[in-house]
Design a protein around this motif. Structure first.
Motif, PDB file in Angstrom:
ATOM      1  N   GLY A 173       3.847  -0.419   0.097  1.00  0.00           N
ATOM      2  CA  GLY A 173       3.527  -1.792   0.510  1.00  0.00           C
ATOM      3  C   GLY A 173       2.037  -1.945   0.725  1.00  0.00           C
ATOM      4  N   LEU A 174       1.601  -3.134   1.055  1.00  0.00           N
ATOM      5  CA  LEU A 174       0.175  -3.373   1.284  1.00  0.00           C
ATOM      6  C   LEU A 174      -0.268  -2.779   2.617  1.00  0.00           C
ATOM      7  CD1 LEU A 174      -0.348  -7.100   0.192  1.00  0.00           C
ATOM      8  CD2 LEU A 174      -0.819  -5.014  -1.124  1.00  0.00           C
ATOM      9  N   GLN A 175      -1.557  -2.594   2.747  1.00  0.00           N
ATOM     10  CA  GLN A 175      -2.124  -2.132   4.016  1.00  0.00           C
ATOM     11  C   GLN A 175      -1.858  -3.182   5.092  1.00  0.00           C
ATOM     12  OE1 GLN A 175      -6.123  -0.557   3.751  1.00  0.00           O
ATOM     13  NE2 GLN A 175      -6.617  -1.453   5.737  1.00  0.00           N
ATOM     14  N   GLY A 176      -1.417  -2.716   6.254  1.00  0.00           N
ATOM     15  CA  GLY A 176      -1.169  -3.646   7.348  1.00  0.00           C
ATOM     16  C   GLY A 176       0.237  -4.235   7.345  1.00  0.00           C
ATOM     17  N   SER A 177       1.028  -3.907   6.309  1.00  0.00           N
ATOM     18  CA  SER A 177       2.379  -4.481   6.242  1.00  0.00           C
ATOM     19  C   SER A 177       3.304  -3.852   7.276  1.00  0.00           C
ATOM     20  CB  SER A 177       2.952  -4.304   4.835  1.00  0.00           C
ATOM     21  OG  SER A 177       3.010  -2.935   4.496  1.00  0.00           O
ATOM     22  N   GLY A 178       2.918  -2.661   7.749  1.00  0.00           N
ATOM     23  CA  GLY A 178       3.753  -1.989   8.746  1.00  0.00           C
ATOM     24  C   GLY A 178       4.398  -0.723   8.219  1.00  0.00           C
ATOM     25  N   LYS A 179       3.818  -0.123   7.170  1.00  0.00           N
ATOM     26  CA  LYS A 179       4.406   1.075   6.556  1.00  0.00           C
ATOM     27  C   LYS A 179       4.478   2.267   7.506  1.00  0.00           C
ATOM     28  CE  LYS A 179       1.483   1.444   3.246  1.00  0.00           C
ATOM     29  NZ  LYS A 179       0.780   0.228   3.598  1.00  0.00           N
ATOM     30  N   THR A 180       3.344   2.547   8.161  1.00  0.00           N
ATOM     31  CA  THR A 180       3.308   3.727   9.014  1.00  0.00           C
ATOM     32  C   THR A 180       4.268   3.562  10.199  1.00  0.00           C
ATOM     33  OG1 THR A 180       1.024   4.103   8.368  1.00  0.00           O
ATOM     34  CG2 THR A 180       1.765   5.211  10.363  1.00  0.00           C
ATOM     35  N   THR A 181       4.229   2.388  10.798  1.00  0.00           N
ATOM     36  CA  THR A 181       5.132   2.112  11.922  1.00  0.00           C
ATOM     37  C   THR A 181       6.587   2.227  11.459  1.00  0.00           C
ATOM     38  OG1 THR A 181       3.492   0.491  12.644  1.00  0.00           O
ATOM     39  CG2 THR A 181       5.612   0.467  13.772  1.00  0.00           C
TER      40      THR A 181
END
Ligand code: GDP
Length: 297
Positions: A109-117
């Motif tokens: 997904g895009l940066q800031g979309s919430g992937k890491t979380t």
């Protein structure tokens, strides 16, 4: 839920005005359907999806004996509900489990979309609900902060993280899978790098990770607050990596979320989870009927 408050109240008032008629005619129905279409568009539902939704409702109402029934308003509401469930995907759709462990899950997904979380949330969820033993792979190698963030979150839930010094995402992914095999861990969740906008380099990298580890499940993460961009990004990712499911994040937001609701119908891939906060337990499997109920009251 705040995100769909306005949509809920507009659909409700459309249906109420229908119920208020002494005699319901096809003219009343057409008027109500138009009102519902306007409500969907105001909520930022994709134009094509809104059109299909209301055409279906109208066709079903006209093709049934709603007009002659004892309780036409109620029957009309049921048809609207059914169509809402349909655009949200009908059934709950679970993520894949490999016949031969480990199950490899790629997060894109895009940066800031919430992937890491989400990666950490998913690890927590699989551990708690499905008794699984996940490992997280820190393949977002360009931002040291992302790796630290993943490690911090993983620490909270006591899940191991695989990371390396080198900026080589494909290698991280592959080695994390080997590591899982040697430690008999049953699930690998690969958190990848995103950029602010869809670009070729990011897509190439995700595609390369995909071909090198052959994930059992590819999840596309999207911020539900980004409007029609959410739909366009979903299309772009789907064309390149042919993902298996969508995760809607920031569903606790207060912007119109209709665009996110359109993704399922536009790319024809199921929504599998939704995320409703920053805390690790703010994740739920996606049930089309439950969300439809919440929207339609
Ligand atoms: P990434 O760049 O895709 O890895 O995104 P992050 O996981 O770093 O998330 C970006 C920001 O969104 C962080 O501040 C998260 O805490 C926040 N975030 C992620 N998911 C949610 C959610 O469901 N609701 C809210 N309110 N914030 C979220």
């Amino acid at each position: 839920c705040v995100m769909f408050e306005d949509l809920s109240s507009k659909i409700e008032s459309a249906v109420q005005s229908l119920k208020g008629q002494a005699r319901i005619t096809d003219v009343n129905i057409a008027e109500t359907v138009r009102e519902i279409r306007r409500a969907l568009l105001d909520a930022d539902v994709n134009l094509e999806v809104a059109r299909r939704f209301t055409d279906e409702v109208k066709e079903r109402v006209m093709g049934s004996d709603v007009l002659n029934s004892v309780n036409p308003g109620q029957q009309f509401t049921k048809i609207v509900y059914d169509e809402m469930v349909k655009i949200l995907g009908e059934e709950r759709s679970d993520i894949a489990v490999a016949h031969q462990p480990p199950t490899v899950i790629l997060i894109a997904g895009l940066q800031g979309s919430g992937k890491t979380t989400f990666s950490a949330k998913l690890a927590r969820y699989l551990k708690q609900e499905n008794n699984r033993n996940p490992i997280l792979a820190a393949a977002d190698v360009y931002r040291p902060a992302a790796i630290d963030q993943l490690k911090t979150l993983a620490g909270e839930i006591d899940v191991p993280v695989y990371s390396i010094e080198q900026k080589d995402a494909v290698r991280v992914a592959k080695e994390a899978v080997s590591m899982a095999k040697s430690l008999a861990l049953d699930t690998v969740i690969i958190d990848t790098a995103g950029r602010l906008h869809v670009d070729e380099k990011m897509m190439d990298e995700v595609a390369e990770i995909k071909s090198s580890v052959e994930p059992d499940e590819i999840l596309f993460i999207v911020d539900a607050m980004t409007g029609q961009d959410a739909v366009n990004t979903a299309k772009a990712f789907n064309e390149t990596i042919d993902f298996d499911g969508v995760v809607l994040t920031k569903m606790d937001g207060d912007t119109r979320g209709g665009a996110a609701l359109s993704i399922r119908s536009v790319v024809e891939k199921p929504i599998k989870f939704m995320s409703t906060g920053e805390k690790l337990d703010a994740l739920s499997p996606f049930y089309p009927d439950r969300l439809a109920q919440r929207i339609l009251g």
